[in-house]
Design an enzyme around this catalytic site. Structure first.
Site, PDB file in Angstrom:
ATOM      1  N   HIS A  13       0.866  -1.200   0.000  1.00  0.00           N
ATOM      2  CA  HIS A  13       0.000   0.000   0.000  1.00  0.00           C
ATOM      3  C   HIS A  13       0.897   1.242   0.000  1.00  0.00           C
ATOM      4  CE1 HIS A  13      -3.735   2.236   1.635  1.00  0.00           C
ATOM      5  NE2 HIS A  13      -2.825   3.158   1.327  1.00  0.00           N
ATOM      6  N   HIS A 174      -4.406  -0.487   6.152  1.00  0.00           N
ATOM      7  CA  HIS A 174      -3.870   0.303   7.276  1.00  0.00           C
ATOM      8  C   HIS A 174      -4.747   0.259   8.515  1.00  0.00           C
ATOM      9  CE1 HIS A 174      -6.664   3.098   5.463  1.00  0.00           C
ATOM     10  NE2 HIS A 174      -5.864   3.432   4.479  1.00  0.00           N
ATOM     11  N   ASP A 247       1.645   2.750   3.477  1.00  0.00           N
ATOM     12  CA  ASP A 247       0.771   3.916   3.304  1.00  0.00           C
ATOM     13  C   ASP A 247       1.587   5.212   3.283  1.00  0.00           C
ATOM     14  OD1 ASP A 247      -1.541   5.303   2.800  1.00  0.00           O
ATOM     15  OD2 ASP A 247      -2.270   5.267   4.862  1.00  0.00           O
TER      16      ASP A 247
HETATM   17  O1  DOR Z   1      -3.162   9.701   5.637  1.00  0.00           O
HETATM   18  C1  DOR Z   1      -3.547   9.351   4.550  1.00  0.00           C
HETATM   19  N1  DOR Z   1      -3.069   9.891   3.407  1.00  0.00           N
HETATM   20  N2  DOR Z   1      -4.498   8.428   4.475  1.00  0.00           N
HETATM   21  C2  DOR Z   1      -5.076   8.089   3.330  1.00  0.00           C
HETATM   22  O2  DOR Z   1      -5.931   7.242   3.349  1.00  0.00           O
HETATM   23  C3  DOR Z   1      -4.702   8.772   2.075  1.00  0.00           C
HETATM   24  C4  DOR Z   1      -3.374   9.328   2.137  1.00  0.00           C
HETATM   25  C5  DOR Z   1      -3.041  10.300   1.020  1.00  0.00           C
HETATM   26  O3  DOR Z   1      -3.335  10.005  -0.139  1.00  0.00           O
HETATM   27  O4  DOR Z   1      -2.473  11.346   1.305  1.00  0.00           O
HETATM   28 ZN    ZN Z   2      -3.265   5.136   1.699  1.00  0.00          ZN
END
Ligand code: DOR
Ligand code: ZN
Length: 343
Positions: A13, A174, A247
């Site tokens: 991810h 996540h 993430d």
């Molecule tokens: O903190 C995050 N940033 N969570 C997400 O689900 C998306 C991501 C982003 O694209 O910046």
């Molecule tokens: Zn994400």
């Protein structure tokens, strides 16, 4: 132990963004990981196989020379995603999942799902063709407390999807709570989860230590220590349902340090090094390879990587800022030390 060598990991991810921005961050991911599941929340979002193919080519073109890295593409699910698009995605061979963002749940998710009923055709086809659904598991109702959104999502949405599509492969992305760990642990084998390194290393105090810290703000938001402990336990358990998904989500320094700052933490510059720290702190370095390099590939039914990486126990200082397109970003641990270094 001064060095550890293990099978090259994958990141299940990651947000690479696009254009100039992508060109300045993609090498961080490609240096560490053999493959990564690429999030589709661009503007506009990657809603078709054709768009995913073009995005994939841009990623490959942005890689430093002689870098071997395989972007595993995903589609952004909307109420308009029909079964035919799922067929195309499956046939492409390069789309490995379809991402469900509840509309407005996070960065660039406005065109996400507003009404689950509109997605039944796509979900049905995904179950049939064995195309995984990747879920951002948070409800967006303003009446639900920010810290309860994941728990309520399990109760109201995820349980509905799994009942209707019991054979659909789902990655609960996540995860951040004890409830999510318990849910995934007791669910059938077609339900798995990714865990970020920031949720393993930090609890919600990190957003408020010495003042408001926008660089520790992400979604789902950091939770209490008891939840972090549950995540550590899950990640280091050896249970194949849990695997690495950083993430890593870069935003410019200005977008984070703003009146209304963006959600997202950049970790790609030190992702595997930081996971190593988290596993070492838990006394579970022996469990790192399976979590980082085996479980995800098994779930996505992809072959195991054959080359290895080595990390040395050596402190290095993370720069205060890194280049991000024409601007800069503030990475996790900016100006501080990381205890493991990629050799
Ligand atoms: O903190 C995050 N940033 N969570 C997400 O689900 C998306 C991501 C982003 O694209 O910046
Ligand atoms: Zn994400």
């Amino acid at each position: 132990m001064q060095r550890i060598t293990f099978t090259r990991p994958d990141d299940w991810h990651v947000h690479l963004r696009d254009g100039d921005e992508m060109r300045t961050v993609v090498a961080d991911t490609a240096r560490r990981f053999a493959r990564a599941i690429i999030m589709p929340n661009l503007t506009p979002p990657v809603t078709t196989t054709k768009m995913a193919m073009a995005y994939r080519s841009r990623i490959l073109a942005a890689l430093p020379k002689r870098t071997k890295f395989e972007p595993l593409m995903t589609l952004f699910l909307t109420g308009k995603t029909g079964p035919q698009e799922i067929v195309k995605a499956k046939q492409s061979g390069f789309v490995h999942g379809v991402k469900y963002y509840p509309a407005g749940a996070t960065t660039h998710s406005d065109s996400g799902v507003t009404d689950l009923n509109k997605c039944f055709g796509a979900l049905e086809e995904m179950q049939k063709l064995d195309m995984p659904l990747l879920v951002h598991g948070e409800v967006t109702n303003p009446d639900v407390d920010m810290f309860d959104r994941e728990k309520v999502f399990i109760e109201r949405v995820l349980s509905q999807i799994t009942q209707r599509y019991p054979r659909l492969r789902i990655v609960f992305e996540h995860i951040t709570t004890r409830e999510a760990v318990e849910y995934v642990t007791s669910a059938p084998d077609n339900i798995a989860a990714t865990i970020t390194v920031h949720h393993l290393l930090l609890n919600r105090n990190a957003m408020f230590s010495g003042g408001l810290c926008p660089h520790h703000y992400c979604l789902p938001v950091l939770k209490r220590e008891l939840h972090r402990q549950a995540l550590i336990k899950a990640a280091t358990s050896g249970n194949p349902k849990f695997f690495l998904g950083s993430d890593s989500a870069p935003h410019t320094k200005n977008a984070k340090q703003a009146g209304c700052g963006c959600a997202g933490i950049y970790t790609a510059h030190a992702a595997i090094e930081l996971y190593t720290e988290a596993f070492e702190q838990a006394g579970a370095l022996d469990k790192l390879e399976a979590f980082a390099s085996f479980h995800g590939g098994n779930f996505y039914r992809l072959p195991r990587n054959t080359d290895k990486i080595t990390l040395a126990r050596r402190s290095w200082k993370v720069p205060r800022t890194l280049r991000f397109g024409k601007e800069s970003l503030v990475p996790l641990r900016a100006g501080e030390v990381v205890g493991w270094q990629l050799v």
